[in-house]
Design a protein around this motif. Structure first.
Motif, mmCIF file in Angstrom:
data_model
loop_
_atom_site.group_PDB
_atom_site.id
_atom_site.type_symbol
_atom_site.label_atom_id
_atom_site.label_comp_id
_atom_site.label_asym_id
_atom_site.label_seq_id
_atom_site.Cartn_x
_atom_site.Cartn_y
_atom_site.Cartn_z
ATOM 1 N N MET A 1 -1.793 -48.596 46.766
ATOM 2 C CA MET A 1 -2.185 -48.924 45.393
ATOM 3 C C MET A 1 -3.300 -49.957 45.402
ATOM 4 S SD MET A 1 0.294 -50.260 42.282
ATOM 5 C CE MET A 1 1.426 -48.899 42.561
ATOM 6 N N SER B 1 -1.675 -53.399 42.079
ATOM 7 C CA SER B 1 -0.402 -53.657 42.759
ATOM 8 C C SER B 1 0.213 -54.977 42.295
ATOM 9 C CB SER B 1 -0.612 -53.684 44.277
ATOM 10 O OG SER B 1 -1.444 -54.777 44.651
ATOM 11 N N LYS C 1 1.669 -51.219 50.331
ATOM 12 C CA LYS C 1 1.956 -50.275 51.411
ATOM 13 C C LYS C 1 1.776 -48.827 50.963
ATOM 14 C CE LYS C 1 5.152 -53.222 53.996
ATOM 15 N NZ LYS C 1 6.543 -53.403 54.486
ATOM 16 N N THR C 2 1.889 -48.579 49.653
ATOM 17 C CA THR C 2 1.678 -47.218 49.128
ATOM 18 C C THR C 2 0.212 -46.900 48.912
ATOM 19 O OG1 THR C 2 1.929 -47.999 46.846
ATOM 20 C CG2 THR C 2 3.921 -47.292 48.001
ATOM 21 N N ALA D 1 5.294 -54.094 48.668
ATOM 22 C CA ALA D 1 5.691 -52.681 48.643
ATOM 23 C C ALA D 1 4.625 -51.819 47.975
ATOM 24 C CB ALA D 1 7.030 -52.543 47.908
ATOM 25 N N ASN D 2 4.003 -52.287 46.911
ATOM 26 C CA ASN D 2 2.938 -51.520 46.231
ATOM 27 C C ASN D 2 1.722 -51.345 47.138
ATOM 28 O OD1 ASN D 2 4.483 -51.263 43.949
ATOM 29 N ND2 ASN D 2 3.476 -52.927 42.824
#
Length: 615
Positions: A534, A539, A531-532, A528-529
């Motif tokens: 980071m 991440s 995908k942002t 999830a990190n």
């Protein structure tokens, strides 16, 4: 809408508050009255008096009350206490903000340092290898079901074969009186013609009896059932009129004797000789009790042993000798006759004599041959031999089993290994063999079934992870925590000398799904990190620190929840101990192992900020 107004701006009249306080005080007094001993009324009175005094003092708003409250600085104490309570309600008693922040710095420093990563992985690998080595070396004991404190004991009496019922009854009454005077025993009952084995109560003969001992409640007696059993064995160790065995009830389902060797062959005499050798070996081993064999001697039998050389010289076959012996002893049925008076048919038996024959008369029996008549005593010899009451077969072969029990404090596995090593030195004749049985056999079958279940569950978890993450490598990272958790179980069990029982294997199987869940939390957050957008290292560090609190709290909840069942009964000690050990070690090591492994596997696929990377 009075209810909505009250919820938005609650306002309770002062009289209602005072009423609720009085009710609360009465409830506390009633609760204390229930839990405190009834004979300690003085303490209860003093406590209630002090509580009423403080309550009245708190309610008084006059000069005396306010002055005393200011003197005791109660308002300031209440204010500080209120702030602490609000802080605990908002952040919890144990705040993970500081711990998570420190852990993030540590994991970040490890990720950006090549030597730190290698040292961490090396330490985890060495720890895992060491923990898996101590199991085959014997540091972790293996026991099917542990010895536990039970409410019943059984004492078996076996007098010499042929003992009459009256004599057995007299001996039972004598032993019954001794057992009734045994400390910690509540009641005793005796059953004639019964016996007890590892598989439970079974029928015996006139020379056997079974005593059932009901012990006092565990809360009252000072000694455990296995200690009482050992005391009874010492008490009857010098018993010479027969054999007395003290049997303990298994904590698990009936699984046979603790020690058992099966001998297979065609000749019972040969099997019995080797069975006696095994019994002598077990008698020399410490911790082994209730040594027995399945074949039981009955009343003696008269056996004719022919001389083959003389039979050849006289031209007499063994079938002829057998026919005349059978004709002499029991005769043969020639025909049937129907009696008119009751319309029932009866056999017509032909014998050499209508009188009962004695053993001495057999020697005078003559066998007719073409060379004349020869007395049976000339053709061979007559001798007395033991006559077994029961002959067992397995896969077509006659078999004799030698069994034994193991007292608490001794390892069933180690004694089984010694017994198997001795069985290998028996040098059985051709056509004879041996095999294990009892609890050892059941233990092996149970272990194999659990291992098959572990392999199946491992494959199912792998398939689920591959479907969830759409990646074999991410699924592999999640599954790596399983061997780490098992290594933790071996370490703790070796240190605490906790046996690896069947319930412990069930605990290890349940541990698979628990530890995998924690690993999923970290890997899922890392994805999830990323995908942002980071940074790669950031991440991983952020995912690890942000998942620290849920992983720690869920693990601690499971550990504390399993503590009562682990301490309550030795039977469930292995199950709870396995899960607690696995969660403790995997929960700690995983927090460092999973992020580093993820870094090594996916480092090349992502751009790393070279300013912060020094690896």
């Amino acid at each position: 809408f009075p209810l909505i107004i009250f919820l938005l701006k609650p306002s309770v009249p002062n009289r209602v508050i005072i009423f609720l306080k009085i009710i609360f005080l009465i409830l506390i007094a009633y609760f204390l009255f229930l839990i405190l001993p009834k004979n300690n009324t003085l303490f209860l009175f003093e406590f209630l008096a002090a509580a009423i005094f403080l309550f009245v003092l708190y309610q008084v708003k006059g000069y005396l009350g306010n002055s005393l409250l200011r003197f005791l600085n109660i308002d300031k104490v209440n204010k500080n206490l209120s702030e602490k309570i609000k802080k605990y309600f908002n952040n919890g008693i144990i705040s993970f903000h500081v711990i998570s922040s420190y852990y993030k710095k540590v994991i970040y420093a490890i990720l950006i340092s090549s030597s730190a990563r290698k040292k961490t992985i090396l330490m985890v690998v060495i720890f895992s290898i060491f923990s898996f080595i101590i199991f085959p070396l014997g540091f972790v004991k293996n026991e099917f079901f542990p010895k536990t404190d039970q409410d019943f004991l059984y004492v078996s009496l076996e007098l010499p074969s042929g003992t009459g019922l009256n004599k057995t009854n007299q001996e039972v009454l004598t032993i019954l009186e001794d057992l009734r005077n045994t400390p910690e025993v509540d009641s005793v009952s005796a059953d004639m013609g019964q016996s007890y084995s590892a598989m439970g109560v079974s029928s015996g003969g006139d020379n056997t009896a079974l005593f059932s001992l009901k012990l006092m409640d565990k809360e009252i007696r000072e000694a455990a059932s296995y200690d009482i059993a050992e005391a009874l064995r010492s008490k009857f160790s010098g018993y010479t009129k027969g054999k007395i065995s003290v049997q303990e009830i298994s904590s698990g389902p009936p699984a046979g004797a603790d020690l058992q060797i099966k001998l297979f062959g065609s000749d019972l005499t040969v099997l019995d000789q080797y069975a006696n050798n095994i019994q002598d070996f077990l008698a020399k081993q410490q911790g082994v009790v209730n040594i027995d064999k399945t074949i039981k001697p009955g009343t003696s039998k008269l056996v004719f042993v022919p001389d083959k050389n003389i039979l050849a010289d006289t031209g007499v076959s063994q079938d002829q000798v057998g026919f005349w012996l059978r004709f002499f002893a029991s005769g043969f049925t020639a025909d049937k006759i129907t009696l008119a008076e009751d319309n029932q048919s009866k056999d017509i038996n032909i014998r050499l004599s209508n009188e009962s024959q004695s053993v001495e008369d057999i020697g005078s029996l003559n066998i007719p041959t073409s060379h004349g008549n020869f007395p049976i005593s000339y053709l061979g010899s007559l001798k007395m031999e033991a006559n077994p009451t029961l002959i067992t077969r397995e896969n077509g072969d006659r078999t004799i089993s030698v069994t034994g029990g193991v007292v608490k404090g001794f390892s069933v596995t180690e004694l089984n290994q010694k017994l198997e090593s001795y069985a290998n030195t028996l040098n059985l004749p051709e056509g004879y063999s041996w095999g294990t049985g009892g609890m050892n056999e059941e233990n092996q079958e149970s272990v194999n079934s659990v291992l098959r279940a572990m392999i199946l569950s491992f494959l199912l978890i792998v398939i689920t992870m591959v479907v969830q993450f759409n990646s074999f490598r991410k699924a592999l990272i999640v599954m790596l925590v399983i061997p780490l958790s098992i290594s933790g179980v071996f370490i703790i069990f070796a240190i605490t000398q906790t046996p690896l029982t069947f319930p412990a294997l069930i605990g290890i199987l349940a541990l698979f799904g628990i530890v995998v869940k924690n690993s999923i939390l970290i890997v899922d957050k890392i994805i999830a990190n990323q995908k942002t957008g980071m940074d790669f290292v950031e991440s991983i560090a952020d995912a690890s620190s942000s998942r620290l609190e849920p992983i720690a709290l869920t693990s601690l909840t499971a550990i504390f929840g399993l503590v009562p069942i682990t301490l309550s009964d030795p039977l469930w000690q292995g199950l709870g101990g396995a899960i607690i050990s696995g969660l403790t070690f995997s929960g700690t090591i995983m927090l460092f192992f999973v992020p580093i492994v993820y870094y090594y596997i996916f480092n090349k696929e992502y751009k790393v900020n070279r300013k912060n990377y020094k690896g």
